[in-house]
Motif scaffolding. Structure first.
Motif, mmCIF file in Angstrom:
data_model
loop_
_atom_site.group_PDB
_atom_site.id
_atom_site.type_symbol
_atom_site.label_atom_id
_atom_site.label_comp_id
_atom_site.label_asym_id
_atom_site.label_seq_id
_atom_site.Cartn_x
_atom_site.Cartn_y
_atom_site.Cartn_z
ATOM 1 N N LEU A 1 0.668 -11.543 -3.059
ATOM 2 C CA LEU A 1 0.923 -10.409 -2.165
ATOM 3 C C LEU A 1 -0.324 -10.236 -1.314
ATOM 4 O O LEU A 1 -1.221 -9.454 -1.646
ATOM 5 C CB LEU A 1 1.227 -9.141 -2.965
ATOM 6 N N ARG B 1 8.454 -9.367 -11.408
ATOM 7 C CA ARG B 1 7.812 -8.434 -12.352
ATOM 8 C C ARG B 1 8.725 -8.133 -13.544
ATOM 9 O O ARG B 1 8.273 -8.045 -14.691
ATOM 10 C CB ARG B 1 7.476 -7.123 -11.650
ATOM 11 N N ASP C 1 7.565 -2.704 -3.613
ATOM 12 C CA ASP C 1 7.936 -4.086 -3.888
ATOM 13 C C ASP C 1 9.239 -4.462 -3.191
ATOM 14 O O ASP C 1 10.178 -3.658 -3.131
ATOM 15 C CB ASP C 1 8.137 -4.303 -5.393
ATOM 16 N N TRP D 1 2.659 1.232 -1.650
ATOM 17 C CA TRP D 1 3.279 -0.096 -1.628
ATOM 18 C C TRP D 1 4.669 -0.040 -2.245
ATOM 19 O O TRP D 1 4.872 0.613 -3.268
ATOM 20 C CB TRP D 1 2.421 -1.093 -2.411
ATOM 21 N N THR E 1 9.652 -9.732 -5.432
ATOM 22 C CA THR E 1 8.540 -9.250 -6.251
ATOM 23 C C THR E 1 9.053 -8.464 -7.452
ATOM 24 O O THR E 1 8.560 -8.623 -8.581
ATOM 25 C CB THR E 1 7.606 -8.359 -5.411
ATOM 26 N N LEU E 2 10.037 -7.622 -7.202
ATOM 27 C CA LEU E 2 10.607 -6.824 -8.289
ATOM 28 C C LEU E 2 11.197 -7.723 -9.367
ATOM 29 O O LEU E 2 10.984 -7.507 -10.570
ATOM 30 C CB LEU E 2 11.691 -5.903 -7.719
ATOM 31 N N GLY F 1 7.669 -7.281 -0.090
ATOM 32 C CA GLY F 1 7.335 -5.862 -0.070
ATOM 33 C C GLY F 1 6.410 -5.506 1.089
ATOM 34 O O GLY F 1 5.949 -6.377 1.836
#
Length: 267
Positions: free
Chosen positions: A130, A97, A89, A87, A93-94, A76
């Motif tokens: 991150l 999560r 993602d 920000w 990262t997505l 991201g």
């Protein structure tokens, strides 16, 4: 619809198992072990991941890796718009999560410095730092990382480091045996079994040329494409030349050899 639901595979993809890879993948997922799929282009690696995501009922986020892909493309970056800086993602990262399966397709195409970012997600830490945001993402309990690549294209410049490889459990894929491949062609297209058998015969002739004029064999994907053209009324020999020969080589001698094989099979 939640964000996770947007990435779910809605319909069952057709996948023809060749061995016990489905059960073995389920075991790897149950242990949340990262998975590496190795095999030639077009042999069903991506379809397998899609099928397993459907079977397990998990969202799937796919990234087609390329040499220009940066770490920011995966994790991201900050974006600037009319309302200010925010920000966004990246897909990795997505997935971490949401608890999705993140599939990095043809990972060796990505730069080595980019791949380092996946390491903390592939061991006991299961975290994704991150750095630019000052955040450490703890991977959702359902998250799994899957990568694929084609060992036939390995080189000193394009190969995975041992420090990356040894973080994964590995599955070795190859083109299906003839009888299975015939069944796949019949399932995926409208052609009959007789035509499918002839297409597979030509594909196998092409695969025997790998390393003898061909860098890569004729994939199952290309055989399906030829069958689809036949289903649209293209003459079988022409369909084979269009879908199975011309895309994989510009070598006049290899083209001539394969064209002769097509003529021998289809007349």
């Amino acid at each position: 619809m939640s964000n996770a639901d947007a990435y779910r595979v809605r319909r069952e993809p057709f996948y023809q198992a060749q061995d016990n890879e489905v059960a073995h993948y389920e075991a790897a997922y149950a242990a949340r072990l990262p998975v590496m799929l190795k095999g030639p282009t077009g042999c069903g690696k991506s379809r397998f991941v899609e099928y397993m995501a459907w079977k397990l009922g998990k969202p799937l986020i796919t990234v087609a890796c390329n040499e220009d892909m940066t770490a920011a493309d995966l994790v991201g970056r900050f974006l600037l718009d009319a309302s200010g800086t925010h920000w966004q993602d990246g897909p990795l990262t997505l997935a971490a999560r949401l608890g999705a399966i993140c599939y990095l397709d043809e990972i060796v195409e990505a730069r080595q410095d980019t791949l380092v970012v996946i390491h903390p997600l592939t061991d006991h830490r299961r975290t994704l730092p991150l750095d630019k945001k000052g955040e450490q993402v703890e991977a959702h309990a359902d998250f799994q990382l899957v990568i694929s690549y084609n060992p036939g294209y390995q080189s000193l410049m394009k190969d995975l480091k041992q420090s990356t490889k040894q973080r994964f459990t590995a599955f070795q894929f190859d083109y299906p045996e003839a009888a299975l491949e015939v069944g796949i062609i019949c399932q995926e297209t409208a052609v009959d079994r007789n035509i499918s058998e002839k297409l597979v015969e030509i594909a196998q002739a092409g695969r025997r040329l790998k390393g003898h004029g061909l860098d890569e064999g004729i994939s199952t994907r290309l055989v399906v494409n030829a069958a689809a053209l036949i289903g649209q009324g293209v003459a079988p020999a022409d369909a084979c030349r269009m879908a199975m020969v011309r895309p994989i080589t510009d070598d006049a001698d290899v083209i001539d050899t394969l064209d002769h094989a097509i003529s021998a099979v289809f007349g």
